[in-house]
Scaffold this motif. Structure first.
Motif, PDB file in Angstrom:
ATOM      1  N   VAL B 289      51.320  -7.230   5.124  1.00 14.28           N
ATOM      2  CA  VAL B 289      51.536  -6.134   6.071  1.00 14.28           C
ATOM      3  C   VAL B 289      51.993  -4.891   5.316  1.00 14.28           C
ATOM      4  N   GLU B 290      52.903  -5.099   4.393  1.00 10.91           N
ATOM      5  CA  GLU B 290      53.423  -3.978   3.625  1.00 10.91           C
ATOM      6  C   GLU B 290      52.289  -3.297   2.838  1.00 10.91           C
ATOM      7  N   PHE B 291      51.428  -4.140   2.231  1.00  9.83           N
ATOM      8  CA  PHE B 291      50.303  -3.593   1.470  1.00  9.83           C
ATOM      9  C   PHE B 291      49.364  -2.818   2.398  1.00  9.83           C
ATOM     10  N   ALA B 292      49.084  -3.387   3.589  1.00  7.89           N
ATOM     11  CA  ALA B 292      48.164  -2.742   4.526  1.00  7.89           C
ATOM     12  C   ALA B 292      48.730  -1.415   5.036  1.00  7.89           C
ATOM     13  N   LYS B 293      50.061  -1.281   5.001  1.00  4.78           N
ATOM     14  CA  LYS B 293      50.698  -0.044   5.471  1.00  4.78           C
ATOM     15  C   LYS B 293      50.785   1.010   4.369  1.00  4.78           C
ATOM     16  N   SER B 294      50.600   0.590   3.108  1.00  5.12           N
ATOM     17  CA  SER B 294      50.944   1.484   1.995  1.00  5.12           C
ATOM     18  C   SER B 294      49.973   2.666   1.875  1.00  5.12           C
ATOM     19  N   ASP B 295      50.461   3.750   1.304  1.00  4.38           N
ATOM     20  CA  ASP B 295      49.646   4.953   1.134  1.00  4.38           C
ATOM     21  C   ASP B 295      48.552   4.735   0.091  1.00  4.38           C
TER      22      ASP B 295
END
Lengths: 274, 356
Positions: B289-295
């Motif tokens: 999830v964190e990766f999918a949210k990253s810029d």
């Protein structure tokens, strides 16, 4: 009395109509399928519309490529045809030579007959890595694949055809005092040349198959190369015209061989229709 | 001519049959789904989860059926998904954009499984620096992630594809090809990288760990199908993270799972663990999830779509790479916002975090 079905022949115009019918039906089926899919998804790539196929033809066959400055269809066609024709020529020479001497000389048949029978059933695609390492990845291995693919078939066909020469002919030549060499050169070879063209015509389909397979494995241009590259992105708008073009080329080469046979060996055509 | 009419009507029936077969099913509520996957280190869990009945367990939970089908040909699996024969498929971010999304199939990245962190590499024979690649003939699968890796590598040393000569070479034949004298540079992926790198004179000069997070392995699904059937997404995500938890665990059970996955991909536990070492797996849904949210994801997709556009893969006559819209999980859109065909959506994965 009613004419039998086997004796009823269509008139010329009906004949043309009947010949065109399957093609027309195929086109109708295609356009119905294409319309149905495009109505669902206007960007569908599986069955592109005729206009996007037209655009692709314009782009591939008549416009210089932006990156290379070349017209891709011609680059691909000439690369493929050079491989194809070289492969056919070599296979014909090899096939004709070995086929005739093996068919004619019992000693050759004893030593090579079984070998060629075994060779002809080895699938060349299965031994590709060996071919690469021996011949490299360049043009040689592509031509070699075509030769390996069709020469054994031509050899076996020639052996059978030599065996079919009426024994009366051979006996007659011998009673007239002909040597083995004279029989080979004056009786067998002239009999075999038109049959070699027959064998070649029957091998054309297989030769295309091997050419395309060779180009799919490693190359920078060629009809098979383009089709496999485009397949990666499901660009059927390019693939379909390429397939049509390959079909046309194959048909044309076959037709040329037939004409060559009729012109060079009119007696053979006459005996066949007899 | 009664006969002709009969022939014609038969032909029409055949045409209609063909048309019916080739029309993709419209999105609606349905009960059975098909997922296609192909052999690759990051996708082996699907085969194992299916064999172990984990997929079935989760499908039963939502009262649906999910058929998991293995493809031997990666591109064919994506093509079959694109023409509508499957509801989901395993694919990289680049191929998802270039095939289904450019092909007009609205696709959602349901699971971000991993990114390649060394699994893709450029190997030179008897040369040890990336700069030595200039002027060489490079064998690779054209238009694949290998080609993308080469483009990024050349960019990093201020060169472009004009400085090398690319030969399209089938992945099945790359190992054999490397052993011939005329092949001096190859770009490929694991397990081929490991095989070639072990040969004499082979030097890895650039790999995907030099561009971390750019080659992403996804499980993607048809957006319309997902919207009409959120249970399909929930079941897939549930089965995936249950499998991830087993796989990541340092237990005999975890080792057995990895060994089975290794075997299914033609290697063993050691070989598979080695491939996993150069794969940044997201075992934990929170990390995905964190990766999918990253810029960084936006920059990656920008680089990917530029590569695709430069190679004519954003569609014919496309004026720019903007022709297809890519929506990120914060709602920002790269490209045409009226033609969004590729969506990163972490909500289903976030559901798995909440369930833990």
């Amino acid at each position: 009395m009613r004419q039998r079905l086997i004796n009823r022949r269509p008139e010329r115009r009906v004949g043309v109509f009947l010949a065109a019918l399957p093609f027309v039906l195929l086109l109708i089926a295609y356009s119905l399928g294409s319309d149905a899919r495009l109505a669902e998804n206007p960007s569908d790539k599986l069955l592109p519309s005729f206009s996007s196929i037209g655009d692709a033809i314009e782009r591939m066959a008549f416009t210089e490529n932006k990156r290379t400055g070349e017209i891709l269809l011609w680059v691909d066609t000439s690369a493929s045809l050079i491989r194809f024709v070289s492969g056919l020529l070599i296979a014909t020479l090899v096939g004709g030579f070995f086929g005739i001497i093996t068919g004619l000389l019992p000693y050759m048949r004893a030593s090579l007959g079984t070998f060629f029978s075994v060779l002809s059933v080895i699938p060349p695609l299965a031994i590709l890595p060996i071919l690469f390492i021996v011949l490299g990845l360049g043009e040689t291995s592509k031509i070699a694949l075509i030769v390996l693919g069709i020469a054994p078939f031509i050899i076996r066909d020639m052996i059978l055809r030599v065996e079919e020469i009426p024994s009366e002919l051979m006996v007659k030549a011998q009673t007239l005092g002909a040597s083995t060499w004279q029989i080979a050169w004056r009786v067998v070879v002239p009999q075999m040349l038109p049959r070699l063209i027959d064998a070649l015509r029957l091998s054309l389909g297989a030769a295309w198959l091997f050419l395309i397979a060779a180009e799919a494995i490693a190359s920078q241009s060629g009809l098979g190369y383009r089709i496999f590259l485009m397949r990666r992105y499901l660009s059927m708008d390019v693939i379909l015209p390429y397939v049509a073009w390959i079909t046309f080329l194959a048909f044309f080469i076959d037709w040329c061989l037939l004409k060559l046979q009729q012109k060079a060996f009119p007696w053979f055509a006459a005996s066949r229709s007899g | 001519m009664p006969k002709l009419t009969k022939i014609l009507s038969l032909a029409m029936a055949a045409i209609v049959a063909v048309t019916m077969v080739t029309t993709p099913a419209a999105a609606e509520k349905k009960e059975s789904f098909k997922l296609a996957w192909s052999i690759y280190v990051g996708w082996m869990p699907w085969g194992w989860a299916s064999d172990q009945g984990i997929v079935k367990k989760w499908a039963d939970k939502y009262d649906i059926e999910i058929e998991v089908v293995q493809f031997n040909d990666y591109i064919e699996s994506i093509n079959q998904y694109t023409v509508g024969a499957f509801d989901g498929v395993t694919a990289t971010n680049m191929d998802t954009l270039a095939i289904p999304s450019v092909g007009g199939v609205d696709t959602t990245a349901l699971i971000v499984g991993d990114f390649s962190n060394g699994n893709d590499a450029i190997i030179l024979k008897d040369k040890s620096e990336l700069t030595d690649i200039e002027g060489q003939t490079v064998n690779l699968v054209e238009l694949s992630v290998s080609h993308y890796l080469l483009a990024r590598a050349l960019e990093s040393i201020g060169k472009s594809e004009k400085d090398v000569s690319v030969v399209n070479t089938s992945d099945a034949d790359l190992v054999g090809a490397y052993q011939t004298d005329d092949v001096t540079a190859v770009v490929t992926w694991n397990p081929l990288v490991a095989e070639i790198a072990a040969m004499p004179g082979a030097n890895k000069v650039f790999d995907s760990s030099d561009i971390p997070g750019e080659i992403i392995d996804l499980t993607v699904v048809n957006t319309e199908v997902l919207e009409a059937n959120p249970d399909f997404g929930k079941a897939l995500v549930g089965a995936w993270y249950e499998t991830m938890a087993i796989m990541a665990s340092d237990t005999p059970e975890g080792a057995a799972a990895r060994a089975a996955m290794g075997e299914a991909s033609g290697t063993d536990l050691a070989g598979y663990d080695m491939q996993l070492a150069s794969t940044q797996m997201f075992y934990d849904p929170a990390a995905a999830v964190e990766f999918a949210k990253s810029d960084g994801l936006t920059d990656t997709m920008e680089a990917v779509r530029t590569f695709l556009f430069d190679h004519g893969l954003m569609g014919d006559g496309a004026p720019s790479a903007d022709i297809v819209g890519i929506e990120f999980s914060d709602g920002t859109i790269l490209g045409d916002e009226n033609n969004v065909k590729f969506r990163f959506d972490y909500e289903f994965m976030a559901g798995a975090v909440a369930a833990e």
